[in-house]
Design an enzyme around this catalytic site. Structure first.
Site, mmCIF file in Angstrom:
data_model
loop_
_atom_site.group_PDB
_atom_site.id
_atom_site.type_symbol
_atom_site.label_atom_id
_atom_site.label_comp_id
_atom_site.label_asym_id
_atom_site.label_seq_id
_atom_site.Cartn_x
_atom_site.Cartn_y
_atom_site.Cartn_z
ATOM 1 N N HIS A 1 -62.971 24.932 -36.812
ATOM 2 C CA HIS A 1 -61.856 25.328 -37.663
ATOM 3 C C HIS A 1 -62.324 25.370 -39.114
ATOM 4 C CE1 HIS A 1 -61.513 21.161 -38.955
ATOM 5 N NE2 HIS A 1 -61.522 20.783 -37.686
ATOM 6 N N ALA A 2 -61.471 25.894 -39.968
ATOM 7 C CA ALA A 2 -61.713 25.874 -41.421
ATOM 8 C C ALA A 2 -60.492 25.260 -42.088
ATOM 9 C CB ALA A 2 -61.937 27.295 -41.939
#
Ligand code: TYD
Length: 141
Positions: free
Chosen positions: A55-56
């Site tokens: 994820h970011a």
């Protein structure tokens, strides 16, 4: 924070105080790390072959430390990927917002310590890689 690149992220040396009874490493707000630490968490008991991250974050800054054992962190800004092997408790990987990260190759007994600039907020996550690419290109999803 959409224009950040993997070159904005870096492996930093933390203080290491030697002592005959063992060592100590200290991390201080806005001094060792360029942000105020609002949250600390750690990953442990990670099954062999497991991968974390994926994820970011939109706004979150983090410092990731292999407090014990080792693991690799792959950073991706949508154009360039960089992989760091973390295996020393006196080194930390600074990650700016807008970077997709994947953690894997955890050794047995690894502890991944994370110091973060904000409290947990699911809305700060981008968990879909295609959405991440669109976000990096346009700033919208
Ligand atoms: P996540 O950040 O996706 O884990 P990782 O990047 O280590 O693979 O978090 C996993 C789960 O834990 C997710 O359901 C949200 C929850 N969580 C919290 O409740 N608070 C926190 O501070 C963090 C980091 C995660």
């Amino acid at each position: 924070m959409i224009k950040t690149t993997v070159y904005d992220c870096s492996l930093i040396e933390l203080s290491k105080h030697h002592h005959e009874k063992g060592n100590i490493t200290v991390v201080e707000n806005n001094f060792t790390v360029p942000f105020g630490i609002q949250r600390t968490y750690y990953l442990y008991d990670i099954p062999g072959g497991e991968s974390r991250g994926g994820h970011a974050h939109r706004e979150l800054h983090q410092l990731i430390i292999a407090a014990s054992g080792s693991f690799s962190v792959t950073l991706d800004d949508g154009n360039v990927k960089r992989t760091f092997m973390l295996n020393r408790p006196y080194q930390g990987l600074l990650i700016v917002p807008g970077i997709w990260r994947t953690l894997d190759d955890f050794s047995s007994g690894a502890v991944c310590l994370v110091l973060a600039s904000k409290k947990y907020d699911e809305l700060d996550y981008i968990r879909n890689y295609q959405e991440f690419i669109v976000y990096k290109n346009n700033g919208i999803e």
